[in-house]
Design a protein around this motif. Structure first.
Motif, PDB file in Angstrom:
ATOM      1  N   ALA A 144      35.003 -13.969  35.748  1.00 40.81           N
ATOM      2  CA  ALA A 144      33.537 -13.707  35.832  1.00 40.81           C
ATOM      3  C   ALA A 144      33.234 -13.397  34.333  1.00 40.81           C
ATOM      4  O   ALA A 144      32.004 -13.744  33.917  1.00 40.81           O
ATOM      5  N   VAL A 145      34.128 -12.862  33.598  1.00 44.87           N
ATOM      6  CA  VAL A 145      33.636 -12.384  32.264  1.00 44.87           C
ATOM      7  C   VAL A 145      33.170 -13.804  31.594  1.00 44.87           C
ATOM      8  O   VAL A 145      32.449 -13.745  30.681  1.00 44.87           O
ATOM      9  N   ASP A 146      34.028 -14.528  31.710  1.00 46.51           N
ATOM     10  CA  ASP A 146      33.688 -16.045  31.195  1.00 46.51           C
ATOM     11  C   ASP A 146      32.681 -16.938  31.582  1.00 46.51           C
ATOM     12  O   ASP A 146      31.808 -17.384  30.983  1.00 46.51           O
ATOM     13  N   VAL A 150      28.211 -18.637  30.670  1.00 43.87           N
ATOM     14  CA  VAL A 150      28.171 -20.217  30.800  1.00 43.87           C
ATOM     15  C   VAL A 150      26.795 -20.408  31.754  1.00 43.87           C
ATOM     16  O   VAL A 150      25.771 -21.227  31.448  1.00 43.87           O
ATOM     17  N   LEU A 151      26.896 -19.586  32.948  1.00 45.48           N
ATOM     18  CA  LEU A 151      25.937 -19.775  33.981  1.00 45.48           C
ATOM     19  C   LEU A 151      24.643 -18.900  33.472  1.00 45.48           C
ATOM     20  O   LEU A 151      24.768 -17.900  32.936  1.00 45.48           O
ATOM     21  N   LEU A 155      21.815 -17.568  38.808  1.00 46.13           N
ATOM     22  CA  LEU A 155      22.930 -18.274  39.371  1.00 46.13           C
ATOM     23  C   LEU A 155      24.354 -17.497  39.198  1.00 46.13           C
ATOM     24  O   LEU A 155      25.103 -17.077  40.581  1.00 46.13           O
ATOM     25  N   TYR A 156      24.442 -16.659  38.372  1.00 42.47           N
ATOM     26  CA  TYR A 156      25.714 -15.954  38.131  1.00 42.47           C
ATOM     27  C   TYR A 156      25.629 -14.731  39.133  1.00 42.47           C
ATOM     28  O   TYR A 156      26.519 -14.467  39.947  1.00 42.47           O
ATOM     29  N   ILE A 260      35.098 -22.937  36.381  1.00 38.65           N
ATOM     30  CA  ILE A 260      34.139 -22.729  35.085  1.00 38.65           C
ATOM     31  C   ILE A 260      34.717 -21.695  34.110  1.00 38.65           C
ATOM     32  O   ILE A 260      34.469 -21.972  32.795  1.00 38.65           O
ATOM     33  N   GLY A 261      35.334 -20.510  34.607  1.00 39.88           N
ATOM     34  CA  GLY A 261      35.841 -19.662  33.555  1.00 39.88           C
ATOM     35  C   GLY A 261      37.084 -20.362  32.908  1.00 39.88           C
ATOM     36  O   GLY A 261      37.131 -19.998  31.645  1.00 39.88           O
TER      37      GLY A 261
END
Length: 288
Positions: A144-146, A150-151, A155-156, A260-261
């Motif tokens: 989640a940190v990464d 990105v998001l 959405l995150y 994603i991360g």
């Protein structure tokens, strides 16, 4: 580094091809002067090296894998390397018959039957079963940190909320079994309708089997209902199967999120297509 590894194994090679579909380790297909083909694998880290070494010891005689011909424990620059035999066939694709899917189920269940060794202390393969929920949570929030970078924020936050809601709906863990953690078609070698074996053990754990169906479903079982049915029949011929209709939605969701991360960690540009694919999947899960 490859040349040093080849020298360690005293290999007389004609040509070397890098294997494309290896997302973490570096794998080379080596053609030897005496006519054989073998594989050299250099894991990404020392821990992954230790996991894979222990996996070959644990699976030997129980699950079909390449033969571990030799290994080098590495040095300050190289985490280690393996010399592996070639399995006859090609990576699994959707161009097979349901019979092949049945045998994939048999192989997968045979792996899940294996329990942590009683009289052997493992250095690389962790037993996460007793704290399975915490293990899943730790993995998710680590990525989640990464993912946060990105998001977009909306959405995150919806993804975080979805994780917290769904994790409480899971059944009791099924195990402890040997879980591959990357059981996808590229790591399953088939020869016609037969399964030659499974490869790539650098992420393995002892834990709940529920996590281990996700990538196979994503990349193979979801393409044809006959595959899905035949796979489950093969699996159940060896051991009972957890209720996939309950666990798959959760693990498919966190697979897309964690992927994603992973892309952020390994390079967004390098993994742009895989990143976009998983962002779209995540949006589908959240907005459905």
């Amino acid at each position: 580094m490859l040349q040093r590894v080849l020298e360690q194994f005293n290999l007389d090679v004609i040509s070397v091809d890098e294997v494309d579909d290896s997302h973490s380790s570096t794998v080379y297909k080596c053609h030897l002067k005496k006519g054989e083909t073998i594989f050299v694998k250099i894991p990404y880290t020392k821990l992954k090296f230790e996991r894979e070494l222990e996996a070959y010891e644990i699976l030997k005689g129980k699950v079909a894998t390449p033969e571990l011909l030799d290994y080098w424990t590495g040095d300050e620059e190289c985490p280690g390397a393996y010399l592996l035999s070639e399995l006859k066939g090609q990576p699994l694709t959707i161009d097979v018959s349901p019979t092949a899917a049945y045998h994939v189920g048999v192989l997968h269940a045979s792996m899940h039957l294996i329990h942590p060794p009683i009289n052997k202390e493992l250095k690389g393969i962790q037993n996460e079963f007793a704290n399975w929920s915490k293990f899943i949570e730790k993995q998710f929030y680590s990525f989640a940190v990464d993912v946060k970078d990105v998001l977009d924020e909306t959405l995150y936050l919806k993804a975080i909320d979805m994780f917290e809601r769904m994790k409480g709906q899971l059944p009791l863990p099924d195990g402890p079994g040997f879980v591959h953690m990357d059981f996808r078609p590229a790591n399953i070698i088939v020869n016609g309708d037969k399964v030659s074996g499974v490869i790539d053990f650098e992420s393995v754990r002892f834990g709940s089997t529920e996590i281990d169906f996700t990538k196979l479903y994503r990349d193979f079982l979801s393409y044809d209902s006959r595959f899905y049915q035949s796979y489950k029949e093969g699996y159940k011929s060896i051991r009972p199967i957890i209720d996939l209709e309950i666990v798959l939605p959760f693990y498919r969701f966190i697979d897309s999120f964690n992927s994603i991360g992973w892309c952020k960690r390994r390079g967004i540009e390098k993994n742009a297509a895989f990143l976009e694919e998983n962002i779209l999947r995540l949006k589908d899960f959240i907005l459905q």
